[in-house]
Scaffold this motif. Structure first.
Motif, PDB file in Angstrom:
ATOM      1  N   ILE A  12       0.861  -1.191   0.000  1.00  0.00           N
ATOM      2  CA  ILE A  12       0.000   0.000   0.000  1.00  0.00           C
ATOM      3  C   ILE A  12       0.898   1.242   0.000  1.00  0.00           C
ATOM      4  CG2 ILE A  12      -1.796   1.251   1.274  1.00  0.00           C
ATOM      5  CD1 ILE A  12      -2.389  -1.578   2.598  1.00  0.00           C
ATOM      6  N   TYR A  13       0.691   2.098  -0.992  1.00  0.00           N
ATOM      7  CA  TYR A  13       1.401   3.379  -1.022  1.00  0.00           C
ATOM      8  C   TYR A  13       0.507   4.416  -0.368  1.00  0.00           C
ATOM      9  CZ  TYR A  13       4.661   1.237  -4.313  1.00  0.00           C
ATOM     10  OH  TYR A  13       5.602   0.429  -4.882  1.00  0.00           O
ATOM     11  N   ASP A  14       0.946   4.929   0.791  1.00  0.00           N
ATOM     12  CA  ASP A  14       0.087   5.879   1.503  1.00  0.00           C
ATOM     13  C   ASP A  14       0.747   7.246   1.669  1.00  0.00           C
ATOM     14  OD1 ASP A  14       2.040   5.102   3.182  1.00  0.00           O
ATOM     15  OD2 ASP A  14       0.734   4.283   4.752  1.00  0.00           O
ATOM     16  N   LYS A  15       1.789   7.467   0.883  1.00  0.00           N
ATOM     17  CA  LYS A  15       2.462   8.772   1.021  1.00  0.00           C
ATOM     18  C   LYS A  15       1.728   9.863   0.252  1.00  0.00           C
ATOM     19  CE  LYS A  15       7.046   7.109   2.152  1.00  0.00           C
ATOM     20  NZ  LYS A  15       8.385   6.822   1.671  1.00  0.00           N
ATOM     21  N   THR A  16       0.927   9.479  -0.710  1.00  0.00           N
ATOM     22  CA  THR A  16       0.174  10.469  -1.477  1.00  0.00           C
ATOM     23  C   THR A  16      -1.188  10.709  -0.801  1.00  0.00           C
ATOM     24  OG1 THR A  16      -0.593   8.674  -2.856  1.00  0.00           O
ATOM     25  CG2 THR A  16       1.233   9.949  -3.704  1.00  0.00           C
ATOM     26  N   GLU A  17      -1.946  11.680  -1.321  1.00  0.00           N
ATOM     27  CA  GLU A  17      -3.243  12.002  -0.705  1.00  0.00           C
ATOM     28  C   GLU A  17      -4.195  10.812  -0.777  1.00  0.00           C
ATOM     29  OE1 GLU A  17      -4.953  15.577  -2.235  1.00  0.00           O
ATOM     30  OE2 GLU A  17      -3.235  16.785  -1.617  1.00  0.00           O
ATOM     31  N   VAL A  18      -4.111  10.108  -1.930  1.00  0.00           N
ATOM     32  CA  VAL A  18      -4.986   8.942  -2.101  1.00  0.00           C
ATOM     33  C   VAL A  18      -4.169   7.670  -1.857  1.00  0.00           C
ATOM     34  CG1 VAL A  18      -6.556   7.748  -3.687  1.00  0.00           C
ATOM     35  CG2 VAL A  18      -6.194  10.219  -3.911  1.00  0.00           C
ATOM     36  N   GLU A  19      -4.639   6.819  -0.987  1.00  0.00           N
ATOM     37  CA  GLU A  19      -3.945   5.559  -0.693  1.00  0.00           C
ATOM     38  C   GLU A  19      -4.061   4.617  -1.893  1.00  0.00           C
ATOM     39  OE1 GLU A  19      -5.333   2.603   2.384  1.00  0.00           O
ATOM     40  OE2 GLU A  19      -4.025   3.894   3.576  1.00  0.00           O
ATOM     41  N   HIS A  21      -3.497   0.820  -3.315  1.00  0.00           N
ATOM     42  CA  HIS A  21      -3.264  -0.582  -2.955  1.00  0.00           C
ATOM     43  C   HIS A  21      -2.675  -1.276  -4.185  1.00  0.00           C
ATOM     44  CE1 HIS A  21      -4.934  -3.341   0.344  1.00  0.00           C
ATOM     45  NE2 HIS A  21      -3.899  -3.925  -0.207  1.00  0.00           N
ATOM     46  N   ASN A  24      -2.400  -6.589  -3.805  1.00  0.00           N
ATOM     47  CA  ASN A  24      -3.495  -6.803  -2.857  1.00  0.00           C
ATOM     48  C   ASN A  24      -3.702  -8.306  -2.576  1.00  0.00           C
ATOM     49  OD1 ASN A  24      -5.777  -6.544  -1.318  1.00  0.00           O
ATOM     50  ND2 ASN A  24      -6.980  -5.461  -2.856  1.00  0.00           N
ATOM     51  N   SER A  60       3.902  -4.253   2.452  1.00  0.00           N
ATOM     52  CA  SER A  60       3.293  -3.616   3.627  1.00  0.00           C
ATOM     53  C   SER A  60       2.895  -4.702   4.622  1.00  0.00           C
ATOM     54  CB  SER A  60       2.066  -2.801   3.219  1.00  0.00           C
ATOM     55  OG  SER A  60       2.418  -1.861   2.251  1.00  0.00           O
TER      56      SER A  60
END
Lengths: 227, 475
Positions: A12-19, A21, A24, A60
């Motif tokens: 999961i990339y969560d560094k941007t405003e939108v997470e 996935h 998965n 992740s």
């Protein structure tokens, strides 16, 4: 023999405003000597999955076992060493070192592993011959065509006899002739050296050649077919 | 392999690398050449001081130096000299009788120190006999008979012994020296006119020459117009051993010219026999024994031995007599080091900037290298080696250029004739022969390597922070 095992791997990339996935819950195994293609549309998670298998990225959640060892528990220095000894990379844009000749590019990792010169020279010539570039050892990347550069990249990836070759869109920048030529060479080396090849691709020519095709969509495995 | 790759990497962008190398070359050349000039000037100053002014060791009566009183002399001077000659390392000794007095001409007078010397012994210790101003006469050994004084050029100017005359011969000589015709024509109305001193001559020149001409040709004109009469005389007056005024008239044997105007103004030499008669010294006494030794670095050691033999006398090495010179001699190496460090620190910023650009441009490649198994230590080493190669290449070229220029300029020296007076006031020659020792190049090489290493730290740390997966996605 199972050499690679992915268990419920998520990224999961969560560094941007939108997470995002990207991967998965992928659970797949690879056995020694496979010639497998991971296919799927852009953004389906192919490259991310390949990066995690190669230790360039960490999942992740989930675990990746290589020869029974949990790759996700490795320290960063251990991962670099692991990559050097076990994995050969082939990139879409070749990524050769432009100031070195084809021969020097191929023997680069052998140098890092401190191979004796005699063994290094023998292996380099053997590989350049195998990819059909025995007479271009002294050429710099800029003096070679795209197909030839990618063949040098394959030779470099195979240099230290790794367990896997991870190839990310290896034919994306090649014309048909070069693509078939490269695929033939990789298949031949796969058989001769019993090295596991895993491609990420959306090139039908590669898919056709692969003995196993894993299809990803939205980060999930939607099909896994062995021919 | 990393070294070879690093070397090839610096030639990827030839223009950029050449700019950095050129800046390091110019910086190192500027630093090394400046140090060469400073070192040459300081060594010349020390060499001149030892050869002409102080010798290596001086022995005096313990109260003489502080009082300058003629009664504080060394008795049995010949016997002391003979004993000192036996001391290991002593090569020659010159004895001097010294009184403070006045030098007078018809128009001027000046306070001086009168040295009564034995010319033959003096030549073994000092080199003043070699520093005779052209066509001014000679040293005592060139003059037969008594009644001669050997004085400095500056004192001769102060006493109006040197005058200034523009003659036809002077104008011809100026033309031969490349002075333009229009300047010579401006001077020709003054042909035959005599000037008592430098000040009045300069004033007249300023009235006809524009400031640029004066700055460019003034020194040569003044030099050519200087005129010294060999028949010039001066009177030396001083107190005798009974404190009565005494003195004598002396012809000028010759003028000495050394790069120390204060010394030239102060020190007058006549023969020791004449001074002994005029003052009424008892026989076999001296105020000063000036000693030359075989190795100047052993001065402290030899002085210690002399002190053991004659504990009642004051024995001083040149470093104790001229602490300013000693300080120069001892501090120069560290001063030059600081100077070079400052230059290299400025250059380091340029190298850091270049290496940061290198890391930025090669983000994808560095990601690839990490991906294929090049560990952080090796990535760091590669960036550092590139930085060291960049600085070292420029540094080596800079040092070669410096060495060649120093060798070329050392042949004939660098003339700063226009600033001669200022330099000589400080005891330095205005004709400098740059020189630099091989050990200095060693120090500079080490400093350049350190600069290269330090300059690479920040860019290399940037490279280490790259995430290989992200770096590989870079276009």
């Amino acid at each position: 023999m199972k050499v690679l095992e992915l268990k419920d791997v998520h990224k999961i990339y969560d560094k941007t405003e939108v997470e995002v996935h990207a991967v998965n819950g992928v659970s797949i195994d690879f056995i020694e000597g496979e010639f497998a293609a991971i296919v799927g549309p852009s953004g389906s998670g192919k490259t991310t999955l390949l990066n995690m298998i190669g230790g360039l990225d960490k999942p992740s959640t989930g675990v990746i076992f290589v020869d029974g060892k949990n790759l996700t528990k490795f320290k960063s220095s251990e991962i670099i060493d692991f990559r050097m000894r076990n994995i050969g990379f082939v990139f879409q844009s070749y990524n050769l070192i432009p100031v070195l000749t084809a021969k020097e590019n191929v023997e680069f990792i052998m140098n890092l592993q401190k191979w004796p010169k005699k063994d290094r020279d023998r292996r380099t010539m053997e590989l350049l011959e195998a990819v059909g570039l025995g007479d271009r050892g002294n050429s710099r990347p800029a003096q070679l065509s795209g197909g030839q550069q990618q063949r040098v990249a394959v030779a470099r990836a195979l240099a230290t006899k790794p367990k896997f070759i991870l190839a990310d869109e290896p034919t994306a920048n090649l014309d048909s002739a070069s693509t078939y030529n490269l695929l033939d060479i990789m298949e031949k080396l796969n058989k001769e050296e019993n090295i596991t090849f895993i491609f990420s691709t959306h090139d039908a020519r590669v898919v056709k050649k692969a003995r196993r095709v894993i299809t990803l969509e939205d980060g999930k495995v939607v099909s896994d077919i062995t021919h | 392999m990393i070294t070879k790759t690093a070397w090839k990497n610096i030639w990827r962008n030839k223009v950029r690398s050449m700019v950095v190398i050129a800046s390091v070359t110019i910086g190192i050349f500027a630093g090394v050449f400046a140090v060469g000039v400073m070192d040459g000037a300081i060594k010349q100053r020390i060499d001149s001081a030892l050869k002409n002014e102080v010798s290596h060791i001086q022995v005096t009566h313990p109260d003489f130096r502080s009082n300058n009183d003629l009664k504080f002399y060394i008795e049995n001077s010949d016997q002391v000299t003979a004993a000192l000659m036996e001391v290991e390392g002593v090569e020659a000794i010159a004895d001097r009788k010294i009184v403070i007095g006045m030098a007078n001409t018809a128009s001027k007078s000046s306070g001086v120190r009168i040295n009564g010397v034995n010319p033959i012994d003096e030549e073994k210790v000092f080199s003043l006999y070699n520093e005779v101003y052209p066509e001014s006469g000679g040293y005592f050994s060139d003059n037969v008979g008594s009644g001669y004084a050997f004085i400095g050029v500056n004192l001769a100017k102060s006493l109006n012994i040197i005058r200034y005359i523009i003659t036809g011969e002077v104008l011809n000589s100026l033309a031969e020296n490349g002075i333009p015709d229009e300047v010579i024509q401006k001077l020709s109305p003054f042909e035959g006119k005599r000037y008592k001193n430098e000040k009045s001559f300069k004033k007249e020149m300023r009235s006809v020459l524009d400031p640029k001409e004066e700055a460019k040709y003034g020194y040569v004109i003044k030099d050519e117009a200087q005129n010294f009469s060999k028949r010039a005389r001066l009177t030396l007056t001083f107190l005798d051993s009974n404190n009565n005024q005494t003195g004598g008239r002396f012809r000028i044997a010759g003028l000495y010219d050394i790069p120390n105007s204060m010394y030239e103004n102060m020190e007058v030499f006549i023969t020791g026999d004449e001074l002994e008669k005029l003052v009424g010294f008892p026989p076999d006494v001296s105020h000063l024994l000036a000693i030359r030794i075989s190795d100047v670095d052993d001065a402290g050691l030899v002085a210690k031995k002399i002190k053991e033999i004659y504990p009642g006398l004051e024995v001083m090495t040149w470093k104790e007599l001229q602490p300013d010179l000693a300080m120069m001699s001892e501090m120069t190496a560290s001063m030059y080091g600081v100077f070079m460090v400052l230059i290299l620190a400025a250059l380091a910023f340029g190298i850091v900037n270049t290496m940061l650009m290198v890391v930025l441009e090669r983000t994808k490649e560095l990601g690839m290298l990490t991906a294929i198994g090049m560990n952080k230590k090796k990535v760091f080493r590669m960036i550092m080696t590139e930085s060291v190669f960049l600085s070292l290449t420029g540094g080596v070229v800079g040092m070669i250029v410096s060495k060649v220029i120093i060798m070329l300029t050392a042949r004939n020296g660098i003339s700063l004739a226009g600033m001669e007076e200022g330099f000589e006031e400080m005891g330095f020659s205005a004709h400098i022969y740059p020189e630099i020792g091989p050990e200095f190049f060693g120090i500079v090489t080490v400093l350049i390597i350190i600069t290269g290493i330090l300059s690479s730290v920040y860019p290399a740390l940037k490279a280490l922070k790259l995430d290989p997966a992200e770096a590989l996605r870079t276009e």
